[in-house]
Scaffold this motif. Structure first.
Motif, PDB file in Angstrom:
ATOM      1  N   LEU A   1      -6.247 -73.663  63.595  1.00 45.82           N
ATOM      2  CA  LEU A   1      -6.562 -74.177  62.266  1.00 45.82           C
ATOM      3  C   LEU A   1      -6.802 -73.027  61.293  1.00 45.82           C
ATOM      4  CD1 LEU A   1      -9.122 -76.910  63.376  1.00 45.82           C
ATOM      5  CD2 LEU A   1      -6.731 -77.263  62.769  1.00 45.82           C
ATOM      6  N   PRO A   2      -6.593 -73.279  60.012  1.00 41.88           N
ATOM      7  CA  PRO A   2      -6.840 -72.240  59.012  1.00 41.88           C
ATOM      8  C   PRO A   2      -8.337 -72.046  58.786  1.00 41.88           C
ATOM      9  CG  PRO A   2      -6.221 -74.267  57.935  1.00 41.88           C
ATOM     10  CD  PRO A   2      -6.071 -74.512  59.415  1.00 41.88           C
TER      11      PRO A   2
ATOM     12  N   ALA B   1     -11.407 -74.815  57.864  1.00 40.40           N
ATOM     13  CA  ALA B   1     -11.052 -76.131  58.407  1.00 40.40           C
ATOM     14  C   ALA B   1     -12.321 -76.933  58.705  1.00 40.40           C
ATOM     15  CB  ALA B   1     -10.219 -75.976  59.671  1.00 40.40           C
ATOM     16  N   THR B   2     -12.157 -78.245  58.664  1.00 41.33           N
ATOM     17  CA  THR B   2     -13.251 -79.176  58.929  1.00 41.33           C
ATOM     18  C   THR B   2     -12.860 -80.119  60.069  1.00 41.33           C
ATOM     19  OG1 THR B   2     -12.406 -80.841  57.400  1.00 41.33           O
ATOM     20  CG2 THR B   2     -13.890 -79.151  56.473  1.00 41.33           C
TER      21      THR B   2
ATOM     22  N   THR C   1      -9.949 -81.980  59.109  1.00 41.78           N
ATOM     23  CA  THR C   1      -8.685 -81.263  59.278  1.00 41.78           C
ATOM     24  C   THR C   1      -8.102 -81.556  60.656  1.00 41.78           C
ATOM     25  OG1 THR C   1      -9.529 -79.474  57.864  1.00 41.78           O
ATOM     26  CG2 THR C   1      -7.573 -78.994  59.194  1.00 41.78           C
ATOM     27  N   VAL C   2      -8.967 -81.579  61.667  1.00 43.82           N
ATOM     28  CA  VAL C   2      -8.527 -81.908  63.031  1.00 43.82           C
ATOM     29  C   VAL C   2      -7.970 -83.320  63.056  1.00 43.82           C
ATOM     30  CG1 VAL C   2      -9.323 -82.327  65.391  1.00 43.82           C
ATOM     31  CG2 VAL C   2     -10.084 -80.289  64.167  1.00 43.82           C
TER      32      VAL C   2
END
Length: 80
Positions: free
Chosen positions: A24-25, A28-29, A32-33
């Motif tokens: 992930l960048p 990310a949260t 985001t996942v």
């Protein structure tokens, strides 16, 4: 950054795995996942807002992530 994603019960069955590693960048949260999972085959089995946990603590989609975190996507639970 790399995080581990754990899937349980019907979610694991639908997505064909119990765990996976995601890159992930930065920034990310947990959301985001979830968004990345929705791109995978079988993701239509996920409800609009599944329960999420980060490092064994319930989390909302805005929860920030760090490299090495473990994100769990949990089906509804019932108890008594």
């Amino acid at each position: 950054m790399s995080v581990t994603v754990l899937l349980f019960a019907s979610y694991a069955d639908a997505l064909g795995t119990r765990s996976l590693t995601m890159e992930l960048p930065p920034g990310a949260t947990a959301g985001t996942v979830l968004a990345a999972l929705r791109q995978r085959p079988g993701a239509e089995a996920l409800p609009p807002a599944p329960l999420l946990a980060v490092n064994e603590r319930y989390a909302d989609p805005g929860q920030g992530l760090q490299a090495g975190d473990v994100v769990a996507v949990l089906p509804p639970v019932a108890g008594g």
